[in-house]
Design an enzyme around this catalytic site. Structure first.
Site, short mmCIF file in Angstrom:
data_model
loop_
_atom_site.label_atom_id
_atom_site.label_comp_id
_atom_site.label_asym_id
_atom_site.label_seq_id
_atom_site.Cartn_x
_atom_site.Cartn_y
_atom_site.Cartn_z
N ARG A 18 -49.13 -13.65 -3.51
CA ARG A 18 -48.53 -13.46 -2.19
C ARG A 18 -48.72 -12.06 -1.63
O ARG A 18 -48.46 -11.82 -0.45
CB ARG A 18 -47.04 -13.85 -2.23
CG ARG A 18 -46.86 -15.38 -2.27
CD ARG A 18 -45.42 -15.76 -2.36
NE ARG A 18 -44.63 -15.18 -1.30
CZ ARG A 18 -43.34 -14.82 -1.43
NH1 ARG A 18 -42.72 -15.01 -2.57
NH2 ARG A 18 -42.69 -14.30 -0.42
N GLN A 74 -52.47 -10.15 -21.67
CA GLN A 74 -52.21 -11.58 -21.53
C GLN A 74 -53.50 -12.18 -20.96
O GLN A 74 -53.87 -11.89 -19.82
CB GLN A 74 -51.04 -11.82 -20.57
CG GLN A 74 -50.67 -13.27 -20.42
CD GLN A 74 -49.70 -13.51 -19.25
OE1 GLN A 74 -49.54 -12.66 -18.37
NE2 GLN A 74 -49.09 -14.67 -19.25
N THR A 80 -44.19 -16.14 -17.28
CA THR A 80 -43.50 -14.98 -17.84
C THR A 80 -43.21 -15.13 -19.35
O THR A 80 -43.24 -14.15 -20.08
CB THR A 80 -42.20 -14.69 -17.06
OG1 THR A 80 -41.52 -15.92 -16.80
CG2 THR A 80 -42.49 -14.02 -15.73
C1 UD1 Z 1 -39.27 -14.34 -11.57
C2 UD1 Z 1 -38.28 -15.28 -12.27
C3 UD1 Z 1 -37.23 -15.72 -11.26
C4 UD1 Z 1 -36.54 -14.51 -10.69
C5 UD1 Z 1 -37.55 -13.52 -10.12
C6 UD1 Z 1 -36.87 -12.22 -9.77
C7 UD1 Z 1 -39.49 -16.48 -14.05
C8 UD1 Z 1 -40.09 -17.77 -14.43
N1 UD1 Z 1 -38.98 -16.42 -12.80
O1 UD1 Z 1 -39.94 -15.08 -10.57
O2 UD1 Z 1 -36.26 -16.54 -11.87
O3 UD1 Z 1 -35.60 -14.90 -9.72
O4 UD1 Z 1 -38.57 -13.23 -11.06
O5 UD1 Z 1 -37.74 -11.32 -9.18
O6 UD1 Z 1 -39.42 -15.57 -14.84
N2 UD1 Z 1 -46.06 -11.77 -14.97
C9 UD1 Z 1 -46.93 -11.66 -16.05
N3 UD1 Z 1 -47.64 -12.75 -16.45
C10 UD1 Z 1 -47.53 -13.96 -15.85
C11 UD1 Z 1 -46.62 -14.09 -14.75
C12 UD1 Z 1 -45.91 -12.98 -14.35
O7 UD1 Z 1 -47.06 -10.56 -16.62
O8 UD1 Z 1 -48.19 -14.89 -16.28
C13 UD1 Z 1 -45.28 -10.60 -14.55
C14 UD1 Z 1 -45.55 -10.14 -13.10
O9 UD1 Z 1 -46.46 -9.05 -13.04
C15 UD1 Z 1 -44.19 -9.68 -12.63
C16 UD1 Z 1 -43.20 -10.46 -13.50
O10 UD1 Z 1 -43.93 -10.96 -14.60
O11 UD1 Z 1 -44.01 -8.29 -12.87
C17 UD1 Z 1 -42.55 -11.61 -12.73
O12 UD1 Z 1 -43.52 -12.52 -12.29
P1 UD1 Z 1 -43.48 -13.16 -10.85
O13 UD1 Z 1 -44.66 -14.03 -10.71
O14 UD1 Z 1 -43.29 -12.13 -9.83
O15 UD1 Z 1 -42.17 -14.08 -10.95
P2 UD1 Z 1 -41.21 -14.55 -9.77
O16 UD1 Z 1 -41.82 -15.73 -9.13
O17 UD1 Z 1 -40.87 -13.40 -8.94
#
Ligand code: UD1
Ligand code: MG
Length: 447
Positions: A18, A74, A80
């Site tokens: 996004r 990763q 996450t």
């Molecule tokens: C996440 C939470 C959501 C919460 C929100 C708050 C989960 C499943 N969801 O959603 O409940 O309300 O944050 O901001 O945890 N990342 C990785 N590897 C991945 C995916 C993400 O390292 O495969 C990292 C991203 O860089 C980021 C963080 O994890 O820093 C969160 O990921 P993001 O995709 O932003 O999750 P949200 O959809 O915001």
């Protein structure tokens, strides 16, 4: 009770689609520093025994910025929970508290991180950092039991209207007992709207095993998670408010604070005044009693005590404005020292130069520091006077106390206390203009 040892996993991988960016999300900046650097810096205050930063393949710059954390990659952004699993080797044998932080949540304070870690002290296995946002949002929702403890977290996309209406949202940040973290993560599936392995699922898994959970609530501002450019701008605004508070606390007067842009590392002494519409980029120090007037732009510069800068001045990296010195409107200074009491009050470019104490640089003075290939230095001695509209063709030295006549192009060194004037001879023809007018008037009346 003694605190358990602490490790942290900082999630920095993932697509961040996004943002619509070719750059990894967590490298976008707030107040002059990447989001991930903010998180790691705050984490540093807790001095964890281990810190692991999870990056994606090819995210070398993230890794470089992540020092002193170890990095683990990763391989694919599968969610996450999957990301935290990448820390398994780095956390081998660790049985203390593991704090899971998101690099996209850069406003979180160290005291809140610590409070979350401490909330495991009464035996809970998983602690969730929640928040109650004021407006509409798409955060995951925390489902609580009658005692208020988290039972499950449901992602927005997977939630029905009842769950979406719950007041407590998930910030994403968790503290987990290191003894059960990886066994919980291994059991997370990806049967959900995004087809991802959600870290949030470990809450329900822990509860199903009869383990305790805890909830710590943070202010919405601290827990702000950034997924879009608009949210990035929102976090910037919040960070700017904090930095202004810090400036006030240091003794700065800012009559229009909301128009002043600060960097995470802007440093102020007491009794500094900052006028409206001024921008401080990284690496600026303003010492006690200095005045930055309206509409200035500063980067990598030092303004020493009692100096005056602006309005409308630009200080670029390496600018050093000495005690009581003055840099006025439409003056640009780059990689140049202006010693105590020296002045460049109007319309000048001072680059790659050293200006001695109490020297005066007239309006329109330019140091011609670049010959198209290399940069050269200009040396102006103490007490020298550079007349208006002078071009100083570097490398060149004007000795102490020398005077340069206005309009000169100085390309050879000038001795101390000398006068140098480099101009065409001024000629004057008496009555010439009057005669011209008479001639012209006669011609036009004869038309
Ligand atoms: C996440 C939470 C959501 C919460 C929100 C708050 C989960 C499943 N969801 O959603 O409940 O309300 O944050 O901001 O945890 N990342 C990785 N590897 C991945 C995916 C993400 O390292 O495969 C990292 C991203 O860089 C980021 C963080 O994890 O820093 C969160 O990921 P993001 O995709 O932003 O999750 P949200 O959809 O915001
Ligand atoms: Mg997010």
């Amino acid at each position: 009770m003694a605190r358990r040892s602490l490790a942290a996993v900082v999630l920095a991988a993932g697509r961040g689609e996004r943002m619509r960016s070719s750059m990894p999300k967590v490298l976008h900046e707030i107040a002059g520093r990447t989001m991930i650097a903010h998180v790691l810096d705050t984490l540093g205050e807790l001095a964890p025994q281990r810190a692991v930063c999870i990056t994606g393949p090819g995210m070398d710059r993230v890794a470089a910025g992540a020092v002193p954390a170890e990095t683990a990659v990763q391989a694919e952004p599968l969610g996450t929970a999957h990301a935290v699993l990448a820390a398994r080797d780095a956390l081998a044998g660790f049985d203390g508290t593991v704090l899971v932080l998101f690099a996209d949540t850069p406003l979180l304070r160290a005291s809140t991180m610590q409070a979350l870690a401490d909330s495991l002290a009464d035996g809970a296995a998983v602690a969730v950092l929640g928040m109650r946002p004021s407006g509409a949002n798409q955060y995951g929702r925390v489902v609580q039991d009658v005692g208020g403890k988290p039972q499950a977290i449901v992602e927005w996309r997977d939630a029905g209207p009842d769950v979406r209406a719950l007041p407590v949202c998930n910030s994403g940040i968790m503290a987990v007992d290191g003894r059960c973290l990886f066994s919980l993560l291994e059991r997370v599936g990806n049967d959900n709207a995004k087809g991802e392995y959600y870290l949030t699922d470990i809450v329900a898994l822990a509860r199903a095993d009869g383990m305790g959970t805890a909830l710590v609530e943070a202010a919405e501002e601290e827990a702000l998670g950034i997924n879009s450019r608009a949210e990035l701008a929102g976090a910037e605004a919040a960070m700017q408010r904090r930095l202004r508070e810090r400036a006030f606390a240091a003794g700065v007067t800012m009559p229009m604070p909301e128009t002043v842009y600060l960097s995470y590392d802007t440093r102020f002494g007491r009794d500094v005044t900052v006028g409206p519409n001024t921008v401080f980029l990284t690496g600026v120090t303003v010492e006690e009693g200095a005045e930055i007037r309206a509409f200035c732009h500063l980067k990598g510069a030092i303004v020493r005590s009692g100096a005056r800068v602006g309005p409308y001045a630009r200080l670029r990296p390496g600018a050093d404005v000495g005690p009581g010195a003055g840099v006025g409107n439409f003056v640009e200074v780059k990689n140049a020292v202006l010693e105590a009491g020296s002045k460049a009050n109007h319309l000048a470019y001072i680059g790659d130069a050293h200006v001695g104490a109490d020297a005066n640089i007239g309006a329109g003075t330019i140091t011609c520091n670049y010959d198209g290939f290399r940069k050269h230095r200009t040396e102006i001695g103490a007490g020298a006077f550079i007349g208006s509209n002078t071009a100083l063709v570097a490398p060149v030295t004007v000795g102490p106390g020398a005077v340069v006549g206005a309009g000169s192009t100085v390309s050879r060194n000038v001795e101390a206390d000398a006068l140098v004037v480099e101009r065409a001879q001024q000629t004057e023809r008496k009555g010439w203009a009057a005669r011209l007018r008479m001639r012209r008037n006669r011609q036009s009346s004869g038309d």
